[in-house]
Scaffold this active site. Structure first.
Site, PDB file in Angstrom:
ATOM      1  N   LYS A 155      29.725  11.864 -32.015  1.00 36.79           N
ATOM      2  CA  LYS A 155      28.502  11.166 -32.426  1.00 36.79           C
ATOM      3  C   LYS A 155      27.388  11.265 -31.393  1.00 36.79           C
ATOM      4  O   LYS A 155      26.226  11.302 -31.765  1.00 36.79           O
ATOM      5  CB  LYS A 155      28.787   9.719 -32.821  1.00 36.79           C
ATOM      6  CG  LYS A 155      29.059   8.781 -31.680  1.00 36.79           C
ATOM      7  CD  LYS A 155      29.328   7.383 -32.175  1.00 36.79           C
ATOM      8  CE  LYS A 155      29.942   6.526 -31.089  1.00 36.79           C
ATOM      9  NZ  LYS A 155      29.111   6.329 -29.891  1.00 36.79           N
ATOM     10  N   ARG A 170      27.830  -2.743 -32.482  1.00 37.21           N
ATOM     11  CA  ARG A 170      29.243  -2.378 -32.394  1.00 37.21           C
ATOM     12  C   ARG A 170      30.142  -3.469 -32.968  1.00 37.21           C
ATOM     13  O   ARG A 170      31.353  -3.302 -33.004  1.00 37.21           O
ATOM     14  CB  ARG A 170      29.588  -2.224 -30.920  1.00 37.21           C
ATOM     15  CG  ARG A 170      30.240  -0.894 -30.563  1.00 37.21           C
ATOM     16  CD  ARG A 170      30.335  -0.888 -29.064  1.00 37.21           C
ATOM     17  NE  ARG A 170      31.127   0.140 -28.501  1.00 37.21           N
ATOM     18  CZ  ARG A 170      30.660   1.273 -27.995  1.00 37.21           C
ATOM     19  NH1 ARG A 170      29.398   1.559 -28.079  1.00 37.21           N
ATOM     20  NH2 ARG A 170      31.482   2.106 -27.404  1.00 37.21           N
ATOM     21  N   ARG A 225      39.718   1.314 -26.460  1.00 34.02           N
ATOM     22  CA  ARG A 225      38.434   1.593 -27.118  1.00 34.02           C
ATOM     23  C   ARG A 225      38.623   1.857 -28.605  1.00 34.02           C
ATOM     24  O   ARG A 225      37.864   1.374 -29.436  1.00 34.02           O
ATOM     25  CB  ARG A 225      37.769   2.825 -26.488  1.00 34.02           C
ATOM     26  CG  ARG A 225      37.219   2.559 -25.120  1.00 34.02           C
ATOM     27  CD  ARG A 225      35.938   3.354 -24.899  1.00 34.02           C
ATOM     28  NE  ARG A 225      35.553   3.274 -23.502  1.00 34.02           N
ATOM     29  CZ  ARG A 225      35.846   4.204 -22.609  1.00 34.02           C
ATOM     30  NH1 ARG A 225      36.505   5.284 -22.957  1.00 34.02           N
ATOM     31  NH2 ARG A 225      35.464   4.058 -21.372  1.00 34.02           N
ATOM     32  N   ARG A 228      37.575  13.200 -16.207  1.00 33.31           N
ATOM     33  CA  ARG A 228      37.094  11.819 -16.377  1.00 33.31           C
ATOM     34  C   ARG A 228      38.227  10.826 -16.162  1.00 33.31           C
ATOM     35  O   ARG A 228      39.050  10.599 -17.035  1.00 33.31           O
ATOM     36  CB  ARG A 228      36.477  11.631 -17.765  1.00 33.31           C
ATOM     37  CG  ARG A 228      35.101  12.251 -17.810  1.00 33.31           C
ATOM     38  CD  ARG A 228      34.457  12.047 -19.141  1.00 33.31           C
ATOM     39  NE  ARG A 228      34.308  10.630 -19.466  1.00 33.31           N
ATOM     40  CZ  ARG A 228      33.388  10.180 -20.320  1.00 33.31           C
ATOM     41  NH1 ARG A 228      32.535  11.001 -20.864  1.00 33.31           N
ATOM     42  NH2 ARG A 228      33.320   8.906 -20.613  1.00 33.31           N
ATOM     43  N   ARG A 252      38.794  16.297 -23.428  1.00 38.89           N
ATOM     44  CA  ARG A 252      37.572  16.119 -22.626  1.00 38.89           C
ATOM     45  C   ARG A 252      37.897  15.487 -21.273  1.00 38.89           C
ATOM     46  O   ARG A 252      37.328  15.868 -20.254  1.00 38.89           O
ATOM     47  CB  ARG A 252      36.596  15.235 -23.399  1.00 38.89           C
ATOM     48  CG  ARG A 252      35.240  15.135 -22.739  1.00 38.89           C
ATOM     49  CD  ARG A 252      34.316  14.256 -23.540  1.00 38.89           C
ATOM     50  NE  ARG A 252      34.756  12.877 -23.564  1.00 38.89           N
ATOM     51  CZ  ARG A 252      34.201  11.926 -24.317  1.00 38.89           C
ATOM     52  NH1 ARG A 252      33.217  12.228 -25.134  1.00 38.89           N
ATOM     53  NH2 ARG A 252      34.635  10.692 -24.263  1.00 38.89           N
TER      54      ARG A 252
HETATM   55  P1  AMP Z   1      29.966   4.413 -25.221  1.00 39.52           P
HETATM   56  O1  AMP Z   1      29.420   5.487 -24.366  1.00 39.52           O
HETATM   57  O2  AMP Z   1      29.099   4.125 -26.424  1.00 39.52           O
HETATM   58  O3  AMP Z   1      31.406   4.651 -25.617  1.00 39.52           O
HETATM   59  O4  AMP Z   1      29.951   3.072 -24.354  1.00 39.52           O
HETATM   60  C1  AMP Z   1      30.683   2.978 -23.156  1.00 39.52           C
HETATM   61  C2  AMP Z   1      31.014   1.534 -22.872  1.00 39.52           C
HETATM   62  O5  AMP Z   1      29.809   0.767 -22.735  1.00 39.52           O
HETATM   63  C3  AMP Z   1      31.802   0.823 -23.969  1.00 39.52           C
HETATM   64  O6  AMP Z   1      33.197   1.060 -23.871  1.00 39.52           O
HETATM   65  C4  AMP Z   1      31.440  -0.622 -23.694  1.00 39.52           C
HETATM   66  O7  AMP Z   1      32.136  -1.118 -22.575  1.00 39.52           O
HETATM   67  C5  AMP Z   1      29.971  -0.527 -23.306  1.00 39.52           C
HETATM   68  N1  AMP Z   1      29.102  -0.625 -24.487  1.00 39.52           N
HETATM   69  C6  AMP Z   1      28.341   0.364 -25.032  1.00 39.52           C
HETATM   70  N2  AMP Z   1      27.675  -0.068 -26.112  1.00 39.52           N
HETATM   71  C7  AMP Z   1      28.023  -1.370 -26.274  1.00 39.52           C
HETATM   72  C8  AMP Z   1      27.691  -2.369 -27.230  1.00 39.52           C
HETATM   73  N3  AMP Z   1      26.884  -2.113 -28.273  1.00 39.52           N
HETATM   74  N4  AMP Z   1      28.229  -3.604 -27.068  1.00 39.52           N
HETATM   75  C9  AMP Z   1      29.046  -3.887 -26.046  1.00 39.52           C
HETATM   76  N5  AMP Z   1      29.429  -2.987 -25.124  1.00 39.52           N
HETATM   77  C10 AMP Z   1      28.929  -1.730 -25.228  1.00 39.52           C
END
Ligand code: AMP
Length: 209
Positions: free
Chosen positions: A20, A95, A151, A140, A134
């Site tokens: 995405k 989210r 997650r 990572r 990845r």
């Molecule tokens: P992502 O890159 O979108 O997977 O985000 C990485 C991390 O940032 C997530 O695992 C959350 O810890 C935090 N995070 C990102 N977006 C949100 C959101 N909308 N609400 C809460 N935590 C977020």
């Protein structure tokens, strides 16, 4: 710049490993709107050593969610910037249900709504194998098996159900996310075109400085 009746307000939703982030950037570029990724904003704050970064670091490392209040305030500020006037592509926000309510309230107060919610459909096993690949390729260390599982569990429990809200609004565009990057991109553009969603006039006319 003329007031445009058109808008390109998007949300892209899919599990980690669904592609995405990459697809979101391509859609945002094609429609001339900013891509707004909460994950990217948080990571930039962590590496920049800001106060926000210090607050969210441990939460993110555990794969948990940052509190809604903090996240929604951050997004509201970002969407109030002039470059998001006619549209944006949200990636990673909202989210959960609380964040959906926050976003709906914010957009509603401006007389706006989302034009399309792009749902990238990727089976669980496919997401896991992509994330693991990845993690190895990019070294990572944050993507440990435990964090990945956490997650995905949060995605299934809290994020996937938000699609019901948007389904009821008739704005969900479901895309088969299995295939090459180009194949999936083509499916997204085709589906958005079929819905008559086009770049904002000002952008299409090249009138934006
Ligand atoms: P992502 O890159 O979108 O997977 O985000 C990485 C991390 O940032 C997530 O695992 C959350 O810890 C935090 N995070 C990102 N977006 C949100 C959101 N909308 N609400 C809460 N935590 C977020």
């Amino acid at each position: 710049m003329t007031d445009s009746a058109r808008s390109a307000r998007f949300l892209i939703v899919g599990p980690q490993g669904s592609g995405k982030g990459t697809q979101g950037v391509l859609v945002a570029e094609a429609f001339g709107v900013p891509q707004v990724s909460t994950g990217d904003i948080f990571r930039a704050n962590i590496s920049g050593g800001t106060e926000l970064g210090t607050i969210v670091k441990a939460i993110i490392e555990a794969g948990d969610l940052v509190p809604d209040e903090l996240t929604s305030a951050l997004v509201r500020d970002r969407l109030a910037e002039p470059d998001a006037d006619c549209g944006f592509l949200l990636d990673g926000y909202p989210r959960n249900r609380g964040q959906v309510d926050d976003l709906e309230a914010f957009l509603g107060s401006r007389g706006e709504s989302l034009d399309a919610v792009i749902e990238l459909d990727v089976p669980r096993e496919e997401s896991i194998s992509r994330i693991s690949r990845r993690a190895v390729e990019q070294g990572r260390t944050d993507d440990t098996e435990e964090v990945i599982a956490n997650r995905l569990a949060i995605y299934e429990r809290e994020t996937a159900p938000i699609l019901d809200v948007y389904r009821a609004q008739g704005v969900v565009v479901r895309i088969d996310g299995v295939g090459s990057l180009a194949e999936v991109t083509a499916r997204i553009f085709e589906a958005l075109a079929a819905r008559g969603i086009e770049p904002c006039e000002a952008v299409a006319d090249g009138a934006v400085a």
